[in-house]
Structure formats: structure tokens, C-alpha cells
Write a protein that holds these residues in place. Sequence first.
Motif, short mmCIF file in Angstrom:
data_model
loop_
_atom_site.label_atom_id
_atom_site.label_comp_id
_atom_site.label_asym_id
_atom_site.label_seq_id
_atom_site.Cartn_x
_atom_site.Cartn_y
_atom_site.Cartn_z
N ILE A 91 2.26 -4.16 5.12
CA ILE A 91 1.66 -3.15 4.25
C ILE A 91 2.66 -2.02 4.09
O ILE A 91 3.24 -1.55 5.06
N LYS A 92 2.85 -1.59 2.84
CA LYS A 92 3.83 -0.54 2.56
C LYS A 92 3.21 0.55 1.69
O LYS A 92 2.29 0.31 0.93
N LEU A 93 3.78 1.73 1.80
CA LEU A 93 3.53 2.82 0.86
C LEU A 93 4.82 3.01 0.09
O LEU A 93 5.90 3.10 0.69
N GLY A 102 10.41 1.03 -6.76
CA GLY A 102 10.19 2.29 -6.06
C GLY A 102 10.81 2.30 -4.68
O GLY A 102 11.46 1.36 -4.25
N LYS A 103 10.57 3.41 -3.97
CA LYS A 103 11.16 3.62 -2.64
C LYS A 103 10.06 3.54 -1.58
O LYS A 103 9.05 4.23 -1.67
N ASP A 104 10.29 2.71 -0.57
CA ASP A 104 9.32 2.57 0.53
C ASP A 104 9.37 3.81 1.42
O ASP A 104 10.44 4.34 1.71
N LEU A 105 8.20 4.24 1.86
CA LEU A 105 8.09 5.33 2.82
C LEU A 105 7.93 4.73 4.22
O LEU A 105 7.42 3.62 4.37
N GLU A 106 8.34 5.48 5.23
CA GLU A 106 8.14 5.01 6.60
C GLU A 106 6.66 5.13 6.94
O GLU A 106 6.01 6.13 6.64
N ILE A 122 -1.16 5.07 7.46
CA ILE A 122 -0.73 6.42 7.82
C ILE A 122 0.80 6.49 7.73
O ILE A 122 1.49 5.77 8.43
N PRO A 123 1.30 7.36 6.84
CA PRO A 123 2.75 7.52 6.75
C PRO A 123 3.28 8.31 7.94
O PRO A 123 2.54 9.04 8.58
N LYS A 124 4.58 8.15 8.22
CA LYS A 124 5.21 8.92 9.32
C LYS A 124 5.13 10.41 9.06
O LYS A 124 4.90 11.19 9.98
#
Length: 174
Positions: A91-93, A102-106, A122-124
Amino acid sequence: MKIHMIKKLGIASCLAIACVVAPTAVRAQANAGFILFGGVKDSALDYCLDNGTSSRNDRYYLEVKPQSFKVSEVIITYPDHFNGSFDTNDIKLRVTGQCRGGKDLEIESATWDRENRRITVIPKEAIPAKTALRVVLSNVRNPDYGGFYQFDGRVLRADVPVPVYIGSWVITLD
């Protein structure tokens, strides 16, 4: 059709007609969906699917519209008649206004609560206000039967930990 009509229409026109009439074997879906009940006009959220067929593996790209506040959590709930499954390891944001790319968030964590039919991402770090996002759910096992499945989206504000309803994805599976 008679031969003289085919000559009159031309081969290119006949091929174009055949493409429109002939069903496609595999197709990716993109749809803003529609909301059957409710008073909020803009509650339908955009989504894309790589497959869109029941009983198959798929990837969902779920839009999260830009918010006027920082987002610390994305919450997705789905109906009890959705008997598919999700892979929390994939699962990615993603920061993007488009369906793909697009750019993946941690990610700090991604959890799936089967009993309550809820996915929490929940993002970092809190996502800045006015950021267009996509939640990318990979290795989704679609339910055994096609139909409409309304997934509801909420985000948790970073400043005040209150879930805010952002809209619904009405996902259509063949």
C-alpha cells in the motif's frame, strides 16, 4: 452489409465501426463513480483500476483531493459485501493529481482491520495542505462477484485528531 456499401464506407470506416461494436477483452477502468444517496454534490472521488474484473488480482488508485489542512492519516472503509482482500505490504501514498505516476511518500504503517472493514494508512510525516494524493492498493484480490462497491474516505487532521469525511469511491467491477 453489401459489398458496394463497404466500398463506399471505406475499409478504415468499417474498422472503426468494428472497434466500437466489438467488446474489449481486457480494460483498465477510470471513473469518478456516482453517489446514490446523500446531499453533498462533490462527494464522488475519482479512481482507476488496472483490471476491474471480479475474482482477479488488481491495483486500485484512489484519489484523495487536496485538503485545506495537514493530513496525518488516510482511512478507507468498505462495505460488508466486499469479500476481496488487501495486501498491506503493498500500500502506497503517492503525491499526484493523475491516476498513475507521481512520487511515493514514506509510510509509517498500513493496516487492514478485516473485522471493521477498514484500511488505515499513516505517512511518516504529515502531508502538507493542498497536496493531491492517491492511495495505491496493490495486490488487491477482487471479490467473487461484480457490482458496485462504495468505499468511503476519511482523513485525520494533523492539528486536531478528528476524522474528516472526504468523499466516496463507487468502484465498479465486472
